[in-house]
Design a protein around this motif. Structure first.
Motif, PDB file in Angstrom:
ATOM      1  N   SER A 142      -3.139  15.213 -28.983  1.00 24.91           N
ATOM      2  CA  SER A 142      -3.062  16.325 -29.926  1.00 24.91           C
ATOM      3  C   SER A 142      -1.715  16.242 -30.615  1.00 24.91           C
ATOM      4  O   SER A 142      -0.800  15.534 -30.167  1.00 24.91           O
ATOM      5  CB  SER A 142      -3.206  17.668 -29.205  1.00 24.91           C
ATOM      6  OG  SER A 142      -2.053  17.927 -28.410  1.00 24.91           O
ATOM      7  N   ARG A 230     -10.945  21.807 -42.465  1.00 20.84           N
ATOM      8  CA  ARG A 230     -11.363  20.574 -41.790  1.00 20.84           C
ATOM      9  C   ARG A 230     -12.262  19.724 -42.681  1.00 20.84           C
ATOM     10  O   ARG A 230     -13.021  20.237 -43.499  1.00 20.84           O
ATOM     11  CB  ARG A 230     -12.087  20.907 -40.482  1.00 20.84           C
ATOM     12  CG  ARG A 230     -11.192  21.563 -39.440  1.00 20.84           C
ATOM     13  CD  ARG A 230     -11.840  21.567 -38.081  1.00 20.84           C
ATOM     14  NE  ARG A 230     -11.024  22.293 -37.108  1.00 20.84           N
ATOM     15  CZ  ARG A 230     -11.232  22.281 -35.791  1.00 20.84           C
ATOM     16  NH1 ARG A 230     -12.248  21.576 -35.293  1.00 20.84           N
ATOM     17  NH2 ARG A 230     -10.461  22.964 -34.981  1.00 20.84           N
ATOM     18  N   GLY A 235     -14.767  16.470 -38.516  1.00 17.57           N
ATOM     19  CA  GLY A 235     -14.717  17.920 -38.317  1.00 17.57           C
ATOM     20  C   GLY A 235     -14.227  18.377 -36.965  1.00 17.57           C
ATOM     21  O   GLY A 235     -13.787  19.518 -36.797  1.00 17.57           O
ATOM     22  N   GLN A 236     -14.306  17.496 -35.967  1.00 14.19           N
ATOM     23  CA  GLN A 236     -13.855  17.875 -34.632  1.00 14.19           C
ATOM     24  C   GLN A 236     -12.337  17.823 -34.507  1.00 14.19           C
ATOM     25  O   GLN A 236     -11.772  18.333 -33.527  1.00 14.19           O
ATOM     26  CB  GLN A 236     -14.501  16.961 -33.575  1.00 14.19           C
ATOM     27  CG  GLN A 236     -13.901  15.563 -33.460  1.00 14.19           C
ATOM     28  CD  GLN A 236     -14.362  14.607 -34.546  1.00 14.19           C
ATOM     29  OE1 GLN A 236     -15.023  14.993 -35.503  1.00 14.19           O
ATOM     30  NE2 GLN A 236     -14.022  13.336 -34.393  1.00 14.19           N
ATOM     31  N   VAL A 237     -11.683  17.207 -35.466  1.00 17.48           N
ATOM     32  CA  VAL A 237     -10.217  17.077 -35.417  1.00 17.48           C
ATOM     33  C   VAL A 237      -9.581  18.213 -36.220  1.00 17.48           C
ATOM     34  O   VAL A 237      -9.872  18.372 -37.409  1.00 17.48           O
ATOM     35  CB  VAL A 237      -9.771  15.719 -35.992  1.00 17.48           C
ATOM     36  CG1 VAL A 237      -8.251  15.602 -35.962  1.00 17.48           C
ATOM     37  CG2 VAL A 237     -10.409  14.584 -35.206  1.00 17.48           C
ATOM     38  N   PRO A 238      -8.719  19.015 -35.595  1.00 15.40           N
ATOM     39  CA  PRO A 238      -8.102  20.137 -36.303  1.00 15.40           C
ATOM     40  C   PRO A 238      -7.096  19.688 -37.357  1.00 15.40           C
ATOM     41  O   PRO A 238      -6.546  18.593 -37.282  1.00 15.40           O
ATOM     42  CB  PRO A 238      -7.418  20.937 -35.194  1.00 15.40           C
ATOM     43  CG  PRO A 238      -7.175  19.944 -34.111  1.00 15.40           C
ATOM     44  CD  PRO A 238      -8.314  18.973 -34.177  1.00 15.40           C
TER      45      PRO A 238
END
Length: 325
Positions: A142, A230, A235-238
């Motif tokens: 992250s 996003r 889309g899963q990555v902020p």
């Protein structure tokens, strides 16, 4: 004492002018009269190069002339931009990262040209947000973990060039988050990507269009996207804004510019054809599938955008004391 033109002479003059007007218009319609050269001021494989090659064939078909993509890298795009600014053949144009060009006057103390005076915009073509990626060996999953890691061990941040849009964006991210890394400049995004994939550098900030393929095949690890919302493809990555860099957004804005002296009729013709081509389903889908958003503008909107970008990044450059000669 003035003399009037005899009636017969006046009629003859009017006839000549009436014939000349269509001929002049016809000459304009015949532009371009020889191959059109699109100068990309970076090495092959980067975002601008990808877009130039995506539009070159459709543009050739529309204009009835060969369209040549000419990579002319150097000085963060300024070498190629200078060549176009000084071109007087009427058939040389520039496709580049407009953000980088807007940043250059703040970074380079001795630019051989003035981008605001010597060049004028035709249209924006596409926007590609920056991706913050790391080599898979980096022990961070992250952005917060990357910031913490950067304070414990040395990390090298690959950037396309000193003063590039990606460089200034990475500086802004570091200023906002407290991250620490050493900047390693390259001659273009493709080379920066290559060395990060090889593990020569650990962190990279670069346009999504050129970087996403390396994320998709697992050669780079994506930690954040520099966009307000996003991206569907990842889309899963902020976004970085979601991860603490509030309100932050950056990216590469590819657009076409020409020498300031290009006639208005040619500017209008290029603007219309480029907007039609970039919005066509085939080209749009090709770019969207790689993470670029089609974004077109009128010449006036382009000029306004360029002015805002120049002012926006000037403060970041000044605060970070980014200079190049």
């Amino acid at each position: 004492m003035t003399r009037s033109i005899p009636r017969r002479g006046a009629l003859a003059l009017a006839a000549i002018l009436a014939l000349a007007a269509p001929l002049a218009a016809q000459a304009q319609d015949k532009w371009p009269s020889k191959p059109l050269r699109i100068v990309v001021p970076y090495p092959a494989g980067g975002s601008s190069d990808i877009i130039a090659r995506a539009i070159s064939q459709p543009l050739s078909e529309a204009l009835g002339q060969t369209v040549i993509v000419d990579n002319k890298p150097g000085a963060n795009g300024n070498t190629g931009a200078d060549a176009v600014a000084k071109a007087n053949d009427g058939h040389t144009v520039l496709l580049c990262d407009i953000g980088a060009l807007a940043i250059s006057p703040s970074v380079y103390t001795k630019l051989p040209f003035d981008p605001s005076k010597d060049l004028k915009g035709i249209t924006m073509l596409a926007y590609s947000p920056h991706l913050l990626v790391v080599h898979p060996s980096v022990k961070a999953n992250s952005f917060a973990e990357l910031v913490a890691l950067s304070k414990k061990e040395p990390l090298n941040m690959a950037i396309p060039a000193i003063g590039s849009a990606a460089h200034v964006a990475a500086v802004a991210v570091a200023q906002a988050s407290g991250a620490r890394w050493e900047y390693v400049p390259y001659k273009g995004g493709a080379q920066a990507i290559g060395d990060t994939v090889a593990g020569q550098t650990q962190v990279l900030m670069n346009g999504m269009l050129a970087t996403l393929p390396m994320v998709s095949n697992g050669k780079l690890k994506l930690l954040g996207v520099s966009k307000g919302t996003r991206m569907p493809l990842v889309g899963q990555v902020p976004t970085l804004a979601e991860q603490g860099v509030k309100g932050f957004e950056s990216g590469t804005w590819q657009g076409l510019m020409v020498p300031a002296g290009m006639p208005a009729a040619q500017v209008a013709k290029l603007n219309a054809e480029l907007i039609r081509i970039i919005r066509s389903p085939a080209v749009r889908e090709r770019l969207v599938s790689q993470g670029a958003e089609v974004n077109t503008m009128s010449p006036a909107e382009f000029t306004s955008f360029f002015d805002k970008e120049r002012k926006k990044w000037a403060d970041v450059v000044k605060a970070a004391n980014i200079k190049a000669d």
